[in-house]
Motif scaffolding. Structure first.
Motif, PDB file in Angstrom:
ATOM      1  N   PRO A  13       0.854  -1.255   0.001  1.00 30.25           N
ATOM      2  CA  PRO A  13       0.112  -0.164   0.167  1.00 30.25           C
ATOM      3  C   PRO A  13       0.832   1.310   0.026  1.00 30.25           C
ATOM      4  O   PRO A  13       0.447   2.313  -0.526  1.00 30.25           O
ATOM      5  N   LEU A  14       1.829   1.247   0.480  1.00 34.37           N
ATOM      6  CA  LEU A  14       2.892   2.475   0.746  1.00 34.37           C
ATOM      7  C   LEU A  14       3.470   2.821  -0.855  1.00 34.37           C
ATOM      8  O   LEU A  14       3.408   3.775  -1.468  1.00 34.37           O
ATOM      9  N   PHE A  15       3.863   1.741  -1.520  1.00 35.63           N
ATOM     10  CA  PHE A  15       4.015   1.856  -3.164  1.00 35.63           C
ATOM     11  C   PHE A  15       3.010   2.191  -3.635  1.00 35.63           C
ATOM     12  O   PHE A  15       3.236   3.283  -4.552  1.00 35.63           O
ATOM     13  N   VAL A  16       2.053   1.614  -3.522  1.00 40.81           N
ATOM     14  CA  VAL A  16       0.681   2.295  -4.404  1.00 40.81           C
ATOM     15  C   VAL A  16       0.318   3.661  -4.140  1.00 40.81           C
ATOM     16  O   VAL A  16      -0.023   4.495  -4.887  1.00 40.81           O
ATOM     17  N   LYS A  17       0.377   3.979  -2.853  1.00 40.64           N
ATOM     18  CA  LYS A  17       0.086   5.395  -2.551  1.00 40.64           C
ATOM     19  C   LYS A  17       0.755   6.432  -3.257  1.00 40.64           C
ATOM     20  O   LYS A  17       0.538   7.371  -3.756  1.00 40.64           O
ATOM     21  N   ALA A  18       2.368   6.046  -3.016  1.00 43.61           N
ATOM     22  CA  ALA A  18       3.161   6.891  -3.709  1.00 43.61           C
ATOM     23  C   ALA A  18       3.046   7.104  -5.371  1.00 43.61           C
ATOM     24  O   ALA A  18       3.082   8.027  -5.883  1.00 43.61           O
ATOM     25  N   LEU A  19       2.775   5.753  -5.949  1.00 42.78           N
ATOM     26  CA  LEU A  19       2.800   5.846  -7.405  1.00 42.78           C
ATOM     27  C   LEU A  19       1.564   6.664  -7.670  1.00 42.78           C
ATOM     28  O   LEU A  19       1.620   7.241  -8.647  1.00 42.78           O
ATOM     29  N   LEU A  20       0.373   6.504  -7.042  1.00 43.77           N
ATOM     30  CA  LEU A  20      -0.839   7.174  -7.356  1.00 43.77           C
ATOM     31  C   LEU A  20      -0.795   8.612  -7.060  1.00 43.77           C
ATOM     32  O   LEU A  20      -1.492   9.560  -7.815  1.00 43.77           O
ATOM     33  N   ASN A  21       0.401   8.937  -6.227  1.00 41.09           N
ATOM     34  CA  ASN A  21       0.522  10.684  -5.984  1.00 41.09           C
ATOM     35  C   ASN A  21       1.858  10.882  -6.621  1.00 41.09           C
ATOM     36  O   ASN A  21       2.097  12.190  -6.619  1.00 41.09           O
ATOM     37  N   ASN A  22       2.025  10.100  -7.785  1.00 41.66           N
ATOM     38  CA  ASN A  22       3.344  10.587  -8.567  1.00 41.66           C
ATOM     39  C   ASN A  22       4.599  10.780  -7.715  1.00 41.66           C
ATOM     40  O   ASN A  22       5.314  11.863  -8.107  1.00 41.66           O
ATOM     41  N   GLU A  23       4.771  10.086  -6.824  1.00 44.51           N
ATOM     42  CA  GLU A  23       5.867  10.182  -6.000  1.00 44.51           C
ATOM     43  C   GLU A  23       6.875   8.872  -5.999  1.00 44.51           C
ATOM     44  O   GLU A  23       6.333   7.835  -5.955  1.00 44.51           O
ATOM     45  N   ALA A  24       8.013   8.889  -5.714  1.00 43.15           N
ATOM     46  CA  ALA A  24       8.896   8.149  -5.709  1.00 43.15           C
ATOM     47  C   ALA A  24       8.790   7.139  -4.282  1.00 43.15           C
ATOM     48  O   ALA A  24       9.099   8.004  -3.208  1.00 43.15           O
ATOM     49  N   PRO A  25       8.588   5.887  -4.316  1.00 49.84           N
ATOM     50  CA  PRO A  25       8.504   5.257  -3.014  1.00 49.84           C
ATOM     51  C   PRO A  25       9.799   4.979  -2.408  1.00 49.84           C
ATOM     52  O   PRO A  25      10.999   5.009  -3.299  1.00 49.84           O
TER      53      PRO A  25
END
Length: 321
Positions: free
Chosen positions: A193-205
């Protein structure tokens, strides 16, 4: 027709299990016991109107609460626990109180109210420093974290309660379960979920370590199916056992990120941080025992599970915060 208690039913795995049990024609009622420390009523919102759903807010560290929750129940799926290796390293006392004392309360309450079948969430962390892959249930090493200690103690208590009191425990050693409703918030959130959240926010996890750590990532529907098979099995050989619940495949954190990156359609690259204390380097399950005795089959692959998970979070963006 069975009335089933799900402890920790407002949490990630528990709420997915409740949803499946309410669709099962063999189930009369589903009672949930949860203190909402890591779970949320939002995970159960769809079920409250169902007359077969029962809600008990309370803490498994309180024995009387466990006793009341077990009254009139035929079987228990014990999912309540305080997860996370890093959290247990930071606060071993609370992890011990919830995972050992709380579980002992649930086992004892089941014994006192005449419940036999007790399915409980065990953990792949029990394998500790045992180096051999894939992991077989009978070969474990020294625990590497307080969390791992607590989950192994659960297994020991289950065996004792089977021998002394006739409990029918079935332990499910989960291997990195992921899927819808997994909490992306807080300092101990799971990696997917941390990876998904970052990707949906266009941020590097952030990847802890070099990205070569590998896990047997397992979609939550597989864990739910294993719980249901364990709750209803009439195979006497399947009882008083522990089972690996996984896909039997190995995926590194970098491979995981790249699969999610493809779902997101982005060119982001991850940042790398320090490795987490208490983490094992690699994990891979042998699931032949669960297949043979429980009839378990991981019906959803890692890739398909990641696709479904990503789509769910994208459609439920408010869950990400």
């Amino acid at each position: 027709m069975m009335r089933i208690l799900v402890t920790g039913g407002a949490g990630f795995i528990g709420s997915n299990l409740v949803a499946a049990l309410l669709k099962d024609s063999r189930v009369d009622r589903v009672r949930v016991l949860d203190n909402l420390s890591t779970g949320t009523k939002d995970n159960l919102a769809d079920f409250f109107p169902d007359e077969r759903f029962e809600w008990v807010e309370g803490d498994i560290r309180d024995y009387e609460t466990c006793l009341r929750a077990c009254e009139g129940v035929r079987a228990v799926s014990h999912q309540a626990a305080l997860g996370s290796v890093p959290r247990s390293v930071a606060d071993p006392l609370t992890t011990n109180a919830v995972n050992i004392t709380g579980t002992l309360n649930v086992f004892t309450a089941a014994k006192e109210t005449g419940i036999k079948r007790m399915v409980y969430a065990a953990s792949s962390s029990t394998y500790g420093d045992h180096p051999v892959l894939p992991k077989k249930e009978e070969n474990i090493g020294k625990p590497l974290s307080p969390y791992a200690v607590t989950k192994y103690v659960n297994e020991l208590y289950a065996g004792v309660y089977a021998t002394l009191y006739g409990l029918e425990p079935i332990g499910l050693r989960y291997f990195n379960i992921f899927g819808p409703r997994q909490n992306p918030k807080g300092p101990y959130a799971a990696v997917i979920p941390l990876f998904v959240k970052a990707l949906l926010n266009n941020e590097a996890p952030v990847i802890n370590g070099d990205g070569q750590h590998s896990r047997d990532f397992t979609f939550v529907d597989n864990a739910v199916a294993a719980n249901i098979q364990a709750l209803f099995t009439d195979n006497k050989e399947a009882v008083n056992q522990v089972y690996n619940i996984a896909c039997g495949t190995q995926t590194s954190l970098l491979e995981l990120f790249n699969l999610l990156k493809a779902e997101a359609g982005t060119m982001l690259v991850p940042d790398f941080g320090p490795a987490r204390v208490g983490d094992v380097q690699h994990s891979l399950a042998d699931i032949s025992k669960a297949k043979a005795l429980l009839g378990y089959q991981p019906g959803v692959s890692v890739k398909e599970g990641l696709r479904q998970t990503f789509d769910w979070y994208r459609s439920n963006s408010g869950f990400l915060g």
